[in-house]
Design a protein around this motif. Structure first.
Motif, PDB file in Angstrom:
ATOM      1  N   THR A 266       0.807  -1.300   0.079  1.00  0.00           N
ATOM      2  CA  THR A 266       0.103  -0.074   0.038  1.00  0.00           C
ATOM      3  C   THR A 266       0.699   1.129  -0.084  1.00  0.00           C
ATOM      4  O   THR A 266       2.166   1.134   0.256  1.00  0.00           O
ATOM      5  N   THR A 313      -9.801  -4.780   1.078  1.00  0.00           N
ATOM      6  CA  THR A 313     -11.043  -4.988   1.184  1.00  0.00           C
ATOM      7  C   THR A 313     -11.771  -6.345   0.468  1.00  0.00           C
ATOM      8  O   THR A 313     -12.556  -7.185   1.116  1.00  0.00           O
ATOM      9  N   VAL A 392     -17.223   1.989   2.303  1.00  0.00           N
ATOM     10  CA  VAL A 392     -15.972   1.664   2.499  1.00  0.00           C
ATOM     11  C   VAL A 392     -15.163   2.367   1.719  1.00  0.00           C
ATOM     12  O   VAL A 392     -15.166   2.676   0.598  1.00  0.00           O
ATOM     13  N   GLY A 393     -13.765   3.024   2.158  1.00  0.00           N
ATOM     14  CA  GLY A 393     -12.734   3.335   1.508  1.00  0.00           C
ATOM     15  C   GLY A 393     -12.315   4.892   1.710  1.00  0.00           C
ATOM     16  O   GLY A 393     -11.382   5.365   1.384  1.00  0.00           O
ATOM     17  N   GLU A 394     -13.357   5.457   1.915  1.00  0.00           N
ATOM     18  CA  GLU A 394     -13.249   7.041   1.816  1.00  0.00           C
ATOM     19  C   GLU A 394     -14.615   7.730   2.527  1.00  0.00           C
ATOM     20  O   GLU A 394     -15.642   6.840   2.982  1.00  0.00           O
ATOM     21  N   THR A 418     -17.980   2.015   7.002  1.00  0.00           N
ATOM     22  CA  THR A 418     -16.973   1.199   7.937  1.00  0.00           C
ATOM     23  C   THR A 418     -15.524   1.854   7.709  1.00  0.00           C
ATOM     24  O   THR A 418     -15.192   2.053   6.511  1.00  0.00           O
ATOM     25  N   PHE A 419     -14.985   2.532   8.638  1.00  0.00           N
ATOM     26  CA  PHE A 419     -13.757   3.027   8.657  1.00  0.00           C
ATOM     27  C   PHE A 419     -12.355   1.977   9.015  1.00  0.00           C
ATOM     28  O   PHE A 419     -12.550   1.496  10.275  1.00  0.00           O
ATOM     29  N   TRP A 420     -11.514   1.567   8.187  1.00  0.00           N
ATOM     30  CA  TRP A 420     -10.731   0.971   8.451  1.00  0.00           C
ATOM     31  C   TRP A 420      -9.476   0.981   7.490  1.00  0.00           C
ATOM     32  O   TRP A 420      -9.559   1.868   6.463  1.00  0.00           O
ATOM     33  N   THR A 422      -5.734  -1.087   5.283  1.00  0.00           N
ATOM     34  CA  THR A 422      -5.025  -1.919   4.776  1.00  0.00           C
ATOM     35  C   THR A 422      -4.317  -2.421   6.080  1.00  0.00           C
ATOM     36  O   THR A 422      -4.375  -3.870   6.289  1.00  0.00           O
ATOM     37  N   GLU A 423      -3.862  -1.720   6.823  1.00  0.00           N
ATOM     38  CA  GLU A 423      -2.998  -1.961   8.110  1.00  0.00           C
ATOM     39  C   GLU A 423      -4.036  -2.570   9.278  1.00  0.00           C
ATOM     40  O   GLU A 423      -3.358  -3.203  10.025  1.00  0.00           O
ATOM     41  N   ASP A 508      -4.957   9.328   9.823  1.00  0.00           N
ATOM     42  CA  ASP A 508      -6.087  10.103   9.616  1.00  0.00           C
ATOM     43  C   ASP A 508      -6.202  11.158  10.554  1.00  0.00           C
ATOM     44  O   ASP A 508      -5.882  10.843  11.823  1.00  0.00           O
ATOM     45  N   ARG A 524      -6.762  12.298   5.361  1.00  0.00           N
ATOM     46  CA  ARG A 524      -5.302  12.000   5.770  1.00  0.00           C
ATOM     47  C   ARG A 524      -4.372  12.913   6.359  1.00  0.00           C
ATOM     48  O   ARG A 524      -4.804  14.235   5.842  1.00  0.00           O
ATOM     49  N   ASN A 530      -6.564   9.973  -1.651  1.00  0.00           N
ATOM     50  CA  ASN A 530      -7.506   8.920  -1.662  1.00  0.00           C
ATOM     51  C   ASN A 530      -8.433   9.104  -2.934  1.00  0.00           C
ATOM     52  O   ASN A 530      -9.066  10.045  -2.940  1.00  0.00           O
ATOM     53  N   ARG A 535      -5.634   4.585  -2.475  1.00  0.00           N
ATOM     54  CA  ARG A 535      -4.682   5.097  -1.812  1.00  0.00           C
ATOM     55  C   ARG A 535      -3.480   5.230  -2.729  1.00  0.00           C
ATOM     56  O   ARG A 535      -2.838   4.320  -3.220  1.00  0.00           O
TER      57      ARG A 535
END
Ligand code: WT7
Length: 654
Positions: A266, A313, A392-394, A418-420, A422-423, A508, A524, A530, A535
């Motif tokens: 990433t 994801t 998801v994603g942004e 949903t906030f999350w 790769t890490e 973030d 970020r 994004n 990313r």
């Protein structure tokens, strides 16, 4: 929310709450309290209930080598066994695991029994090529059953997979193969997308021709498009040929819970992508927990996550989470706009999808499409099978949220924002659909057990209502373990000294609502963009630009965009004269294609502007703040007298 911007609050329907895994806020709070009172006990209970262990763990969290945390370290399991054999053994052998729909509309169903057989054959074939526990396998495949099978096959034999998104270039692929030290590359002749057959194997050939990939012993090629490929003798093999004689059973490799299941690259703040290394036990645990709590997965659900397996994801919510839960899921090869922008809605209708998980960018582009063509409006389709939606994603803007809620969800499906990352491996902050009152634009509250907080530069928590830096106070099972081959960078990036190495730095900004404590992600705080939920590091794009023979210097920033969230804007100084008019247009095209070729089409700058120089301080530092303002088309009102070259701003206005 402050008074000026009071937003609507949406409650989950009574019907949803009645059958929900977490029914009501009291149930949610009880889980959070369980974790607060006995942190390790909370995760250990779930790990015992949800995973099947070959050897049970006795130790839960090992913090002795912080921040290199270990979870369930003396336990042994196999991820593919947990996803496949376990479900077959529990009577789900004939249940459909995957409904695959190809770009052209071809549909293939695979049961759990069939999937186990396919994975076992593939795993045996990899073993026959000499792949062993701990070896790395790079997978460069389109969305396909084979993609999921290849990942599961690696997991079965303890090989660590690293997926490279099919839209990445030869350079990006080469860099990842080299960094991972991969023994085998799995690719396909090509992929179908939007009615076109696109090549993949030729790009892989180009990657290997660039050199630096001596680690690689074999290339396994999956047949999909029938496109022409050149096979290198002794190196390249057709998947069909190597699986033909393999047995449909394959003894899994039992691995320690900490064994690296995958490395996924990433973008970070520097030019070089980071290989995010994930574990087996802790990762799978939270993949399952989030399927159960965030997606409220039930045996009769049809789950559809529209992500590509090339992103995290797709790992957590296509390859691992849904299968580990014995769910039926959709795997889709194509794009949302082919043959028309009603494709998603038609597929939900045809396959009676009940849980739908997609990205705000897709929603925003489908809103536009539906505005232009009423025939592809979601209300034209029977979407009554839906009971839960996800994003998801942004950040999802409230207008897109409302549209999604009303027109796709018919006003009665909760939306989990949903906030999350790769890490993080799995959801971190998200509504629980049968509990959390939803506020459009807020990802609401932490997943049970996740200790998220907003702090200032010293690591002190700031009061609700005040913006700050998003951190996580305690390690969690699905977290990144290290950056592949670069533990120092792992520490510096995620457990910086500023916070005494005690807080996980998400990268973030966030703010919590004064009344509810709800989190809103403000974007970020590093040099990461994004774009359409993808990313991208600004430095990565800058490096690609300056690698072009005519470019002397480049600076890349993001600018808000209605559809893609952020758009890439590049400020470029050429070695020769500053081009204008037709000449500028020509160079812009060339540089866009160049970046597309260096990294991949998703990294192409939308806007490129030329200057004789970049705005710099007297010490030579590029003033990115000014560039961001210029990119947005804002007037520069502040004092620019500290600039070495204020006149340059005029040239860069665009
Ligand atoms: C970054 C992580 C997580 C899977 C896909 C992206 C942003 C992600 C949200 C959300 C606001 C979000 C953050 C994060 N992001 N989800 N629901 N609301 N922002 O994974 O490529 O690792 O990107 O995506 O900025 O740090 P990723």
């Amino acid at each position: 929310m402050s008074n000026e911007q009071k937003l609507s609050v949406y409650q989950p329907s009574e019907e949803f709450v009645k059958n929900a895994a977490i029914a009501g806020m009291d149930a949610y709070r009880a889980l959070c309290k369980e974790a607060e009172d006995d942190y390790e006990g909370f995760w250990a209970r779930h790990a015992r209930e949800m995973l099947e262990w070959k050897e049970p763990f006795t130790k839960v969290l090992d913090e002795s080598d912080a921040p290199f945390f270990k979870w369930f370290a003396d336990g042994k399991l196999n991820v593919s066994y947990n996803c496949l054999d376990r479900n077959v053994n529990n009577g789900l052998g004939d249940k459909v695991a995957i409904i695959f729909e190809g770009d052209k509309g071809d549909v293939t169903r695979v049961t759990y029994k069939d999937l186990l057989a396919r994975v076992s054959k593939f795993a045996n074939a990899l073993r026959s090529l000499g792949v062993q526990k701990g070896d790395r396998v790079v997978i460069y495949l389109p969305m396909s059953i084979e993609g999921v099978v290849a990942m599961q096959a690696c997991a079965r034999i303890g090989a660590t997979h690293s997926i490279v998104f099919g839209g990445f270039s030869a350079h990006a692929l080469r860099d990842r193969i080299e960094d991972a030290g991969a023994k085998v590359l799995i690719t396909s002749d090509g992929q179908h997308r939007g009615g076109k057959a696109l090549p993949l194997k030729p790009i892989a050939d180009e990657a290997l021709a660039l050199g630096g990939t001596d680690c690689l012993q074999n290339v396994v090629v999956v047949k999909r498009t029938g496109g022409e490929v050149t096979m290198v003798d002794g190196r390249d093999v057709w998947l069909d040929d190597i699986v033909a004689s393999q047995s449909e059973t394959c003894e899994p490799e039992w691995v320690e819970a900490e064994h690296p299941l995958f490395v996924l690259y990433t973008s970070g703040s520097t030019g070089k992508p980071k290989g995010v290394q994930h574990s087996s036990g802790g990762y799978l645990l939270q993949a399952m927990m989030s399927m159960k709590y965030t997606f409220d997965i039930k045996p009769e659900d049809v789950f559809w996550c529209t992500a590509d397996i090339g992103w995290v994801t797709g790992h957590t919510y296509i390859t691992y989470g849904p299968l580990a839960c014995g769910a039926t899921e959709i795997v889709f090869e194509g794009v949302p706009t082919y043959p028309d922008a009603g494709r998603f809605w038609k597929m939900i209708q045809d396959h009676k999808v009940s849980i739908f998980y997609t990205a705000p960018t897709a929603i925003r582009s489908l809103i536009k499409a539906a505005d232009n063509n009423p025939e592809v409006h979601p209300t034209k389709y029977d979407l009554s099978s839906l009971r839960l939606l996800g994003s998801v994603g942004e950040p999802i803007n409230p207008a897109a949220w409302e549209w999604y809620y009303q027109n796709v969800g018919g006003g009665n499906c909760p939306i989990v924002d949903t906030f999350w990352q790769t890490e993080t491996g799995a959801h971190m902050i998200t509504p629980m659909p049968g509990a959390t009152p939803m506020v459009p634009g807020s990802c609401t509250l932490p997943f049970p057990g996740i200790m998220a907080a907003v702090v200032d530069e010293t690591g002190t928590e700031v009061p609700w209502g005040q913006g700050g830096i998003l951190v996580v106070k305690r390690p969690w099972p699905a977290m990144i373990r290290t950056i592949w081959g670069d533990p120092e960078r792992f520490k510096k990036s995620y457990y910086p000294d500023d916070f005494k190495g005690k807080l996980y730095l998400a990268g973030d900004g966030a703010i919590r609502d004064v009344d509810t404590g709800y989190f809103t992600i403000t974007g970020r705080i590093d040099d990461v963009l994004n774009v359409s939920g993808h990313r991208m590091g600004t430095m990565e794009i800058e490096s690609a630009l300056v690698a072009h023979e005519s470019v002397a210097e480049a600076a890349v920033v993001g600018r808000p965009d209605d559809v893609t969230g952020e758009a890439i804007v590049a400020f470029v100084v050429l070695k020769g004269a500053r081009p204008t008019g037709d000449e500028a247009a020509k160079v812009i095209k060339e540089l866009q294609n160049w970046v597309g070729h260096e990294i991949g089409p998703i990294a192409k700058p939308k806007d490129i502007r030329f200057g004789e120089n970049l705005p710099k301080t007297r010490s030579g530092k590029i003033m990115r703040r000014l560039l961001r303002q210029l990119a947005k088309g804002e007037d520069i009102l502040q004092d620019t007298s500290t600039l070495e070259n204020p006149a340059i701003l005029e040239q860069l206005k665009g």
